[in-house]
Motif scaffolding. Structure first.
Motif, PDB file in Angstrom:
ATOM      1  N   ALA A  93       0.841  -1.197   0.000  1.00 12.96           N
ATOM      2  CA  ALA A  93       0.000   0.000   0.000  1.00 12.96           C
ATOM      3  C   ALA A  93       0.874   1.244   0.000  1.00 12.96           C
ATOM      4  N   ASP A  94       0.445   2.258  -0.744  1.00 10.29           N
ATOM      5  CA  ASP A  94       1.183   3.518  -0.746  1.00 10.29           C
ATOM      6  C   ASP A  94       1.179   4.135   0.645  1.00 10.29           C
ATOM      7  N   THR A  95       2.306   4.699   1.031  1.00 13.30           N
ATOM      8  CA  THR A  95       2.360   5.498   2.239  1.00 13.30           C
ATOM      9  C   THR A  95       2.690   6.927   1.847  1.00 13.30           C
ATOM     10  N   ALA A  96       2.023   7.872   2.487  1.00 11.09           N
ATOM     11  CA  ALA A  96       2.224   9.287   2.174  1.00 11.09           C
ATOM     12  C   ALA A  96       2.932  10.009   3.313  1.00 11.09           C
ATOM     13  N   LEU A  97       3.476   9.257   4.261  1.00  5.23           N
ATOM     14  CA  LEU A  97       4.134   9.860   5.427  1.00  5.23           C
ATOM     15  C   LEU A  97       5.607  10.089   5.125  1.00  5.23           C
ATOM     16  N   ALA A  98       5.951  11.291   4.748  1.00  2.00           N
ATOM     17  CA  ALA A  98       7.331  11.629   4.415  1.00  2.00           C
ATOM     18  C   ALA A  98       8.214  11.464   5.650  1.00  2.00           C
ATOM     19  N   GLY A  99       9.427  10.988   5.413  1.00  2.00           N
ATOM     20  CA  GLY A  99      10.390  10.870   6.497  1.00  2.00           C
ATOM     21  C   GLY A  99      10.410   9.511   7.160  1.00  2.00           C
ATOM     22  N   ARG A 100       9.434   8.661   6.873  1.00  2.00           N
ATOM     23  CA  ARG A 100       9.429   7.330   7.462  1.00  2.00           C
ATOM     24  C   ARG A 100      10.125   6.344   6.531  1.00  2.00           C
ATOM     25  N   GLU A 101      10.648   5.278   7.098  1.00  2.23           N
ATOM     26  CA  GLU A 101      11.254   4.240   6.277  1.00  2.23           C
ATOM     27  C   GLU A 101      10.165   3.532   5.476  1.00  2.23           C
ATOM     28  N   VAL A 102      10.524   3.068   4.297  1.00  8.45           N
ATOM     29  CA  VAL A 102       9.561   2.391   3.442  1.00  8.45           C
ATOM     30  C   VAL A 102      10.045   0.972   3.165  1.00  8.45           C
ATOM     31  N   PHE A 103       9.071   0.068   3.025  1.00  7.20           N
ATOM     32  CA  PHE A 103       9.421  -1.309   2.666  1.00  7.20           C
ATOM     33  C   PHE A 103       9.842  -1.390   1.203  1.00  7.20           C
ATOM     34  N   GLY A 104       9.073  -0.712   0.348  1.00 11.98           N
ATOM     35  CA  GLY A 104       9.317  -0.843  -1.077  1.00 11.98           C
ATOM     36  C   GLY A 104       9.057   0.442  -1.827  1.00 11.98           C
ATOM     37  N   PHE A 105       9.202   0.363  -3.117  1.00 10.14           N
ATOM     38  CA  PHE A 105       9.045   1.531  -3.977  1.00 10.14           C
ATOM     39  C   PHE A 105       7.729   1.499  -4.725  1.00 10.14           C
ATOM     40  N   CYS A 106       7.266   2.665  -5.098  1.00 13.66           N
ATOM     41  CA  CYS A 106       6.121   2.792  -5.985  1.00 13.66           C
ATOM     42  C   CYS A 106       6.628   2.752  -7.420  1.00 13.66           C
ATOM     43  N   GLY A 107       6.100   1.827  -8.208  1.00 16.43           N
ATOM     44  CA  GLY A 107       6.609   1.631  -9.561  1.00 16.43           C
ATOM     45  C   GLY A 107       6.295   2.743 -10.528  1.00 16.43           C
ATOM     46  N   GLY A 108       5.522   3.733 -10.103  1.00 19.64           N
ATOM     47  CA  GLY A 108       5.193   4.835 -10.996  1.00 19.64           C
ATOM     48  C   GLY A 108       6.330   5.791 -11.243  1.00 19.64           C
ATOM     49  N   ALA A 109       7.323   5.809 -10.328  1.00 20.54           N
ATOM     50  CA  ALA A 109       8.480   6.710 -10.488  1.00 20.54           C
ATOM     51  C   ALA A 109       9.576   6.228  -9.558  1.00 20.54           C
ATOM     52  N   VAL A 110      10.508   5.453 -10.092  1.00 18.44           N
ATOM     53  CA  VAL A 110      11.553   4.842  -9.274  1.00 18.44           C
ATOM     54  C   VAL A 110      12.829   4.712 -10.096  1.00 18.44           C
ATOM     55  N   LEU A 111      13.972   4.712  -9.411  1.00 20.81           N
ATOM     56  CA  LEU A 111      15.261   4.455 -10.044  1.00 20.81           C
ATOM     57  C   LEU A 111      15.894   3.259  -9.350  1.00 20.81           C
ATOM     58  N   MET A 112      16.407   2.317 -10.148  1.00 19.02           N
ATOM     59  CA  MET A 112      17.030   1.111  -9.601  1.00 19.02           C
ATOM     60  C   MET A 112      18.403   0.869 -10.212  1.00 19.02           C
ATOM     61  N   ARG A 113      19.196   0.089  -9.490  1.00 22.96           N
ATOM     62  CA  ARG A 113      20.441  -0.423 -10.053  1.00 22.96           C
ATOM     63  C   ARG A 113      20.073  -1.549 -11.024  1.00 22.96           C
ATOM     64  N   THR A 114      20.477  -1.392 -12.274  1.00 23.38           N
ATOM     65  CA  THR A 114      20.081  -2.351 -13.304  1.00 23.38           C
ATOM     66  C   THR A 114      20.571  -3.754 -12.975  1.00 23.38           C
ATOM     67  N   ALA A 115      21.810  -3.864 -12.527  1.00 23.01           N
ATOM     68  CA  ALA A 115      22.371  -5.184 -12.222  1.00 23.01           C
ATOM     69  C   ALA A 115      21.614  -5.845 -11.075  1.00 23.01           C
ATOM     70  N   ALA A 116      21.216  -5.058 -10.075  1.00 20.15           N
ATOM     71  CA  ALA A 116      20.465  -5.614  -8.943  1.00 20.15           C
ATOM     72  C   ALA A 116      19.104  -6.122  -9.401  1.00 20.15           C
ATOM     73  N   LEU A 117      18.434  -5.347 -10.250  1.00 14.89           N
ATOM     74  CA  LEU A 117      17.131  -5.766 -10.761  1.00 14.89           C
ATOM     75  C   LEU A 117      17.259  -7.074 -11.536  1.00 14.89           C
ATOM     76  N   ARG A 118      18.252  -7.158 -12.396  1.00 17.71           N
ATOM     77  CA  ARG A 118      18.436  -8.393 -13.166  1.00 17.71           C
ATOM     78  C   ARG A 118      18.786  -9.573 -12.258  1.00 17.71           C
ATOM     79  N   SER A 119      19.581  -9.325 -11.230  1.00 17.99           N
ATOM     80  CA  SER A 119      20.054 -10.413 -10.372  1.00 17.99           C
ATOM     81  C   SER A 119      18.933 -11.075  -9.584  1.00 17.99           C
ATOM     82  N   VAL A 120      17.828 -10.351  -9.358  1.00 17.13           N
ATOM     83  CA  VAL A 120      16.711 -10.937  -8.610  1.00 17.13           C
ATOM     84  C   VAL A 120      15.600 -11.428  -9.526  1.00 17.13           C
ATOM     85  N   GLY A 121      15.881 -11.484 -10.828  1.00 18.16           N
ATOM     86  CA  GLY A 121      14.909 -12.052 -11.756  1.00 18.16           C
ATOM     87  C   GLY A 121      14.144 -11.060 -12.594  1.00 18.16           C
ATOM     88  N   GLY A 122      14.502  -9.770 -12.502  1.00 20.74           N
ATOM     89  CA  GLY A 122      13.848  -8.784 -13.347  1.00 20.74           C
ATOM     90  C   GLY A 122      12.419  -8.489 -12.923  1.00 20.74           C
TER      91      GLY A 122
END
Length: 293
Positions: free
Chosen positions: A127-156
């Motif tokens: 679920a999206d969280t809108a509380l700035a400053g808190r740690e997040v479990f994951g990213f929202c896929g609508g606007a994210v930057l990733m390490r390409t090698a890391a993404l590939r290494s976990v199966g894309g």
């Protein structure tokens, strides 16, 4: 990567915003077989045109082999990043060597915050969280930057999801490999739902199905079994309830979800085994840390 499907009404604003970035990115547009004239607006851009609509997840998966840069971004075609967006994300990954993904601050056109990342609920929803400053479990896929090698290494990207939960599933897999996901105030204005019919039967089908498949693939086994059983039990009791139910509680839709999950279950279990073989963090440890926060 910018994924579009029938995005004629809004993709020009997205691409203009990318052209105006303080640090010029390489832009690849993935066109999901648009039939509304979108292709006419993409002349001069690097475009991967698919022969059919593969959804957001399928389009990202199809384009990933063409990425040869250190970082890869996902961006909705109805999202408009501020000029410092890509530079802010890149600098964050440069500073945080243990992070594989950095998620943005998505704002709705009225200025309210839609998401600064994804949280994991007590029953396994992303679920999206809108509380700035808190740690997040994951990213929202609508606007994210990733390490390409890391993404590939976990199966894309889980292409079979079509859309929804590809981001939370990927966040799970990155964290199981020992990577962190961080959130920074890199602002993006998002016309949420401009490219999809939120609340439609297809929306609910993909959303419910993909959550269950994600849990089978990534979550502790007991959690996955509990949620499958809970979904089945609720579905079985719905015909005896007199009150009008919400769209995602319609019996035919939920039966279709269960049938779809069962059909895809063997592949999900194979994926689970592969994820387990390379995991560096226990599923239960991640669940205890993040579920319900």
């Amino acid at each position: 990567m910018v994924v579009t499907w029938r995005g004629r009404a809004h993709i020009r604003e997205c691409l203009d915003a990318l052209a105006a970035q303080d640090r010029a990115p390489r832009v690849l547009v993935v066109d999901n077989a648009s039939d509304d004239g979108t292709a006419d607006l993409l002349t001069g851009h690097d475009v991967l045109r698919l022969t059919r609509n593969r959804g957001y997840a399928g389009a990202l998966a199809a384009a990933l082999p063409r990425v040869d840069t250190e970082f890869v971004a996902w961006l909705n075609d109805d999202a408009v990043p501020t000029p410092s967006w890509i530079a802010t994300l890149e600098d964050a990954l440069d500073r945080h060597g243990d992070a594989a993904a950095v998620t943005s601050s998505l704002e709705l056109p009225d200025g309210s915050v839609q998401s600064v990342g994804v949280k994991l609920t007590a029953d396994g929803h992303g679920a999206d969280t809108a509380l700035a400053g808190r740690e997040v479990f994951g990213f929202c896929g609508g606007a994210v930057l990733m390490r390409t090698a890391a993404l590939r290494s976990v199966g894309g990207v889980p292409a079979g999801y079509f859309c929804y939960y590809e981001d939370t599933d990927t966040s799970w897999r990155l964290r199981l490999r020992g990577w962190q996901v961080i959130s920074v105030p890199a602002r993006v204005v998002h016309r949420h739902g401009a490219s999809s019919r939120l609340g439609s039967s297809k929306f609910h089908h993909w959303n419910e199905r993909n959550r269950l498949l994600m849990l089978v693939r990534c979550a502790p086994l007991l959690v996955a079994l509990e949620q499958l059983a809970r979904f089945t039990a609720i579905t079985a009791t719905l015909p005896f309830r007199k009150r009008q139910q919400a769209a995602n509680f319609q019996v035919p839709l939920r039966l279709a979800v269960l049938a779809d999950v069962l059909w895809r279950l063997p592949a999900a279990l194979v994926a689970r085994a592969r994820i387990t073989a390379t995991a560096r963090v226990r599923r239960r440890a991640l669940w205890r840390t993040w579920a319900g926060r």
